[in-house]
Scaffold this active site. Sequence first.
Site, PDB file in Angstrom:
ATOM      1  N   ASN A 280      39.620  46.783  37.269  1.00  0.00           N
ATOM      2  CA  ASN A 280      39.726  45.508  37.980  1.00  0.00           C
ATOM      3  C   ASN A 280      41.191  45.067  37.952  1.00  0.00           C
ATOM      4  O   ASN A 280      41.849  45.156  36.919  1.00  0.00           O
ATOM      5  CB  ASN A 280      38.844  44.466  37.300  1.00  0.00           C
TER       6      ASN A 280
ATOM      7  N   GLY B 169      38.658  40.912  40.276  1.00  0.00           N
ATOM      8  CA  GLY B 169      37.701  40.680  39.192  1.00  0.00           C
ATOM      9  C   GLY B 169      38.269  40.876  37.802  1.00  0.00           C
ATOM     10  O   GLY B 169      37.523  41.052  36.845  1.00  0.00           O
ATOM     11  N   GLN B 170      39.609  40.835  37.663  1.00  0.00           N
ATOM     12  CA  GLN B 170      40.231  41.040  36.347  1.00  0.00           C
ATOM     13  C   GLN B 170      40.241  39.741  35.551  1.00  0.00           C
ATOM     14  O   GLN B 170      40.757  38.722  36.027  1.00  0.00           O
ATOM     15  CB  GLN B 170      41.666  41.554  36.524  1.00  0.00           C
TER      16      GLN B 170
ATOM     17  N   HIS C 294      43.488  47.878  31.574  1.00  0.00           N
ATOM     18  CA  HIS C 294      42.401  48.572  30.880  1.00  0.00           C
ATOM     19  C   HIS C 294      41.535  49.287  31.887  1.00  0.00           C
ATOM     20  O   HIS C 294      41.322  48.789  32.983  1.00  0.00           O
ATOM     21  CB  HIS C 294      41.547  47.593  30.060  1.00  0.00           C
TER      22      HIS C 294
HETATM   23  P1  5GP Z   1      38.007  42.688  33.181  1.00  0.00           P
HETATM   24  O1  5GP Z   1      37.066  41.703  33.826  1.00  0.00           O
HETATM   25  O2  5GP Z   1      39.342  42.075  32.860  1.00  0.00           O
HETATM   26  O3  5GP Z   1      38.122  43.975  33.941  1.00  0.00           O
HETATM   27  O4  5GP Z   1      37.301  43.138  31.855  1.00  0.00           O
HETATM   28  C1  5GP Z   1      37.561  42.595  30.609  1.00  0.00           C
HETATM   29  C2  5GP Z   1      36.491  43.145  29.685  1.00  0.00           C
HETATM   30  O5  5GP Z   1      36.905  42.920  28.367  1.00  0.00           O
HETATM   31  C3  5GP Z   1      35.125  42.481  29.857  1.00  0.00           C
HETATM   32  O6  5GP Z   1      34.150  43.475  30.188  1.00  0.00           O
HETATM   33  C4  5GP Z   1      34.856  41.832  28.504  1.00  0.00           C
HETATM   34  O7  5GP Z   1      33.523  41.929  28.092  1.00  0.00           O
HETATM   35  C5  5GP Z   1      35.791  42.587  27.580  1.00  0.00           C
HETATM   36  N1  5GP Z   1      36.310  41.772  26.490  1.00  0.00           N
HETATM   37  C6  5GP Z   1      36.874  40.548  26.585  1.00  0.00           C
HETATM   38  N2  5GP Z   1      37.238  40.099  25.381  1.00  0.00           N
HETATM   39  C7  5GP Z   1      36.907  41.075  24.500  1.00  0.00           C
HETATM   40  C8  5GP Z   1      37.028  41.185  23.080  1.00  0.00           C
HETATM   41  O8  5GP Z   1      37.523  40.306  22.381  1.00  0.00           O
HETATM   42  N3  5GP Z   1      36.566  42.328  22.520  1.00  0.00           N
HETATM   43  C9  5GP Z   1      36.017  43.335  23.256  1.00  0.00           C
HETATM   44  N4  5GP Z   1      35.587  44.427  22.602  1.00  0.00           N
HETATM   45  N5  5GP Z   1      35.880  43.255  24.586  1.00  0.00           N
HETATM   46  C10 5GP Z   1      36.308  42.141  25.202  1.00  0.00           C
END
Ligand code: 5GP
Length: 119
Positions: A93, A99-100, A106
Site C-alpha cells: 500500500n 491505503g497506507q 513494508h
Molecule cells: P498499511 O495499511 O500501512 O499497508 O499496513 C500497516 C499494517 O501494519 C497493518 O496491517 C497493521 O495491522 C500493521 N501494524 C500496525 N501497527 C502494528 C504494530 O504495532 N505491530 C504489528 N505487528 N503490526 C502493526
Amino acid sequence: MSHFGNCIFCKIAAGAIPSSKVYEDDELFAFHDIKPWAPVHFLIIPRTHIPSMAQVEPGHAALLGRMMVLAPKLAMEQGCNPYPAGGFRILVNTGAEGGQDVHHLHIHVMGGARPWLKG
Ligand code: 5GP
Ligand code: ZN
C-alpha cells in the site's frame, strides 16, 4: 523523544517495540501483522526508514530485490501452501489513496487456506 522519531516500524526493527519476529538480518526485518487478514500474514521492512514506494530511488534496487527474494522463502516457512494450489499475496500500500497507514515501507505477505478476512 527517541532517535526513531515517531515511526513505529523503525522502533519495531530496532526491538524498541516488541513484535512477533519472522526474520532479521542487517538490512531487513520481518514480523507478524498485529491484525492478520489471512492465516499467514507478515510484513517485511527495510531497517532504513523509507516512507513508501513513492520515495524509492535507483539506489534502493538491491534492497527491494532482497525483500522480494525473501518473501517466497519466508512464506513457505510460515505455512503458506505450495504453488500452484497454494501460493501467497504480496501487497504494498502506498499513500493515503493506496491505503497506507504506516509510513515506513513494508510489504505484506499473506497466504494460507481461504477464506480470508479481506481480499
Ligand atoms: P498499511 O495499511 O500501512 O499497508 O499496513 C500497516 C499494517 O501494519 C497493518 O496491517 C497493521 O495491522 C500493521 N501494524 C500496525 N501497527 C502494528 C504494530 O504495532 N505491530 C504489528 N505487528 N503490526 C502493526
Ligand atoms: Zn521508519
